[in-house]
Design a protein around this motif. Structure first.
Motif, PDB file in Angstrom:
ATOM      1  N   ALA A  50       0.836  -1.190  -0.093  1.00  0.00           N
ATOM      2  CA  ALA A  50       0.035   0.075   0.063  1.00  0.00           C
ATOM      3  C   ALA A  50       0.780   1.224  -0.114  1.00  0.00           C
ATOM      4  CB  ALA A  50      -1.018  -0.054   1.205  1.00  0.00           C
ATOM      5  N   TYR A  61      -3.285   0.302  -3.292  1.00  0.00           N
ATOM      6  CA  TYR A  61      -3.259  -0.949  -2.691  1.00  0.00           C
ATOM      7  C   TYR A  61      -3.105  -1.907  -3.655  1.00  0.00           C
ATOM      8  CZ  TYR A  61      -5.508   1.456   1.155  1.00  0.00           C
ATOM      9  OH  TYR A  61      -5.811   2.388   2.280  1.00  0.00           O
ATOM     10  N   LYS A  66      -6.606  -5.282  -0.974  1.00  0.00           N
ATOM     11  CA  LYS A  66      -7.639  -4.382  -1.045  1.00  0.00           C
ATOM     12  C   LYS A  66      -8.957  -4.783  -0.182  1.00  0.00           C
ATOM     13  CE  LYS A  66      -7.393  -2.521  -4.956  1.00  0.00           C
ATOM     14  NZ  LYS A  66      -7.473  -2.068  -6.378  1.00  0.00           N
TER      15      LYS A  66
END
Length: 127
Positions: A50, A61, A66
């Protein structure tokens, strides 16, 4: 720039951890273009997790995290955090924070986009 990553540990699958990345000396400010988290599992290459762009706070991300991980920043504390929820055994790795002073958009997910790296903190997720 010296970076300190902390917050790693042992957690069961489905659990949560929050990693912190702080600086000593020079602080996160507008001179830092991006702060990123990467991880490296045993026998594997370091991979992007990230990132957050300091100007505007845009976040990025990896597909694998995610919806489970959230990167955030605290300007007052000169810190960046990685909240990790619903952890899986495949999230086990050493997690590194990094700062890019001139990161361009196309490199925000790339190791070459970052200039300074912390020492890493180990996250172990048991099944």
């Amino acid at each position: 720039v010296q970076l300190q990553a902390s917050g790693g540990g042992l957690v069961q699958a489905g659990g949560s951890l929050r990693l912190s990345c702080s600086t000593s000396g020079r602080t996160f400010d507008s001179r830092a273009r991006a702060v990123g988290w990467f991880r490296q599992a045993p026998g594997k290459e370091r991979e992007f997790v990230a990132a957050i762009r300091w100007s505007g706070g845009y976040t990025y991300y990896a597909d694998s995290v995610k919806g489970r991980f959230t990167i955030s920043r605290d300007n007052a504390k000169n810190a960046v955090y990685l909240q990790m929820n619903n952890l899986r055994p495949e999230d086990t790795a050493v997690y590194y924070c990094a700062v890019g002073m001139s990161t361009i958009l196309s490199e925000v997910r790339a190791l070459r986009g970052y200039d300074y790296w912390g020492q890493g903190t180990l996250v172990t997720v048991s099944s």
